[in-house]
Design an enzyme around this catalytic site. Structure first.
Site, PDB file in Angstrom:
ATOM      1  N   SER A 120       0.933  -1.317   0.029  1.00 41.36           N
ATOM      2  CA  SER A 120      -0.061   0.191  -0.079  1.00 41.36           C
ATOM      3  C   SER A 120       0.823   1.363  -0.071  1.00 41.36           C
ATOM      4  CB  SER A 120      -0.795  -0.082   1.476  1.00 41.36           C
ATOM      5  OG  SER A 120      -0.280   0.107   2.489  1.00 41.36           O
ATOM      6  N   HIS A 141      -2.556  -3.200  -6.017  1.00 37.42           N
ATOM      7  CA  HIS A 141      -2.931  -2.960  -4.655  1.00 37.42           C
ATOM      8  C   HIS A 141      -4.414  -3.044  -4.428  1.00 37.42           C
ATOM      9  CE1 HIS A 141      -3.402   0.077  -1.179  1.00 37.42           C
ATOM     10  NE2 HIS A 141      -3.345  -0.907  -0.845  1.00 37.42           N
ATOM     11  N   GLU A 153      -5.617  -0.279  -7.406  1.00 34.21           N
ATOM     12  CA  GLU A 153      -4.679   0.479  -7.863  1.00 34.21           C
ATOM     13  C   GLU A 153      -3.471  -0.211  -8.762  1.00 34.21           C
ATOM     14  OE1 GLU A 153      -4.252   4.380  -4.881  1.00 34.21           O
ATOM     15  OE2 GLU A 153      -3.231   2.493  -4.210  1.00 34.21           O
ATOM     16  N   ASN A 192      -3.577   6.188  -0.466  1.00 32.89           N
ATOM     17  CA  ASN A 192      -3.296   6.210   0.701  1.00 32.89           C
ATOM     18  C   ASN A 192      -2.328   7.639   1.013  1.00 32.89           C
ATOM     19  OD1 ASN A 192      -3.529   4.082   2.636  1.00 32.89           O
ATOM     20  ND2 ASN A 192      -2.507   2.905   1.148  1.00 32.89           N
TER      21      ASN A 192
END
Length: 294
Positions: A120, A141, A153, A192
């Site tokens: 992440s 991800h 992702e 993130n």
């Protein structure tokens, strides 16, 4: 090239979720864990999740049985030798992930196999350079819980080939039915890089005594229509994972908003990691604990 044989390294929440989704989509899956006991625990995690899907009528009995029949678990990394794609889903620790990729480079015999990471936050370029085939390394991800969350992702490094990117996109979108967004290879990627500063801001607000955890979370749920407040979300993610992502972001950008607050550090040191430990910003054996998200 369609992925028909998938390997997953790590059978925790993320790895078991990835394995389940792939198996439900007709893909043969081998999950590798560090020990036999951990492998059994991973299989149990998958079985319980599929059982929940059966109870909620998201799966028929035949579909559940077929999915479980496509999954095997082991503690032997050599079992991944014939895989045409392997996804690493171990703890969010750079040294651990680098070691996994170095081993996969020797174990996976197919020269054109996709080697993907579910990281992440850790730059994919670092992981790719642990191998002799960086053109086949890419970030894929997923989000927790994997069977429920639609997003993936896709994160290519500077050396990831166009063919690898196309295969990874087809695997995530066409085979697994996920909504794919593409991110640059920067720590934290898209989600993130936006989410972690928000969570850290909430931790600092709590740490300063500005507001209670309950009021901070209620403010964002009832005032901004978020499905879950930032502190409850941190508990769901895991405070150790939140900490690891924050450290990775801070190392990359040196921005103060990415620096983990002392309260988060102390909680991790105390083993107060959120839902998985039974206590984080909330106690999960109490009726007032936040619901949802699991």
């Amino acid at each position: 090239m369609t992925v028909t044989q998938l390997g997953v390294v790590g059978g925790g929440l993320m790895g078991s979720g990835i394995a389940e989704v792939a198996a439900r989509r007709g893909i043969d899956v081998v999950v590798v864990e560090a020990t036999d006991d951990a492998a059994k625990a991973a299989l149990g995690r998958i079985e319980r999740s599929i059982a929940r899907g059966l109870r909620s009528s998201k799966l028929s009995e035949a579909e559940a049985e077929a999915a479980l029949g496509r999954i095997s678990v082991t503690s032997d990394l050599e079992a991944l030798g014939d895989r045409d794609a392997v996804i690493e889903a171990v703890i969010e620790d750079e040294a651990t992930k680098l070691a996994v990729f170095a081993k996969l480079d020797h174990v996976v015999t197919r020269a054109d196999a996709l080697l993907a990471s579910n990281t992440s936050s850790i730059p994919i370029m670092k992981l790719a350079m642990a191998t002799q085939r960086p053109e086949y390394v890419i970030g894929i991800h997923f989000f927790n819980p994997v069977p429920v969350m639609p997003l993936v992702e896709l994160v290519p490094s500077l050396l990831t080939s166009e063919a690898t990117q196309e295969r990874a996109h087809a695997f995530a979108a066409d085979q697994l039915g996920k909504h794919v967004i593409k991110a640059k290879d920067r720590a934290g990627f898209i989600v993130n890089a936006l989410l972690i500063p928000y969570i850290l801001s909430a931790v600092r607000m709590l740490e300063s005594g500005f507001a209670t955890a309950e009021d901070i979370d209620t403010g964002m749920v009832d005032g901004c229509a978020h499905p879950m407040g930032p502190l409850a979300l941190a508990d769901l993610i895991g405070l150790d994972t939140t900490m690891a992502v924050a450290e990775s972001l801070y190392e990359e950008f040196k921005e103060p908003l990415f620096a983990p607050p002392p309260l988060l550090s102390r909680m991790c040191e105390a083993g107060l990691l959120g839902r998985k430990s039974g206590r984080g910003f909330y106690r999960y054996d109490e009726p007032s604990a936040p619901k949802g998200g699991s």
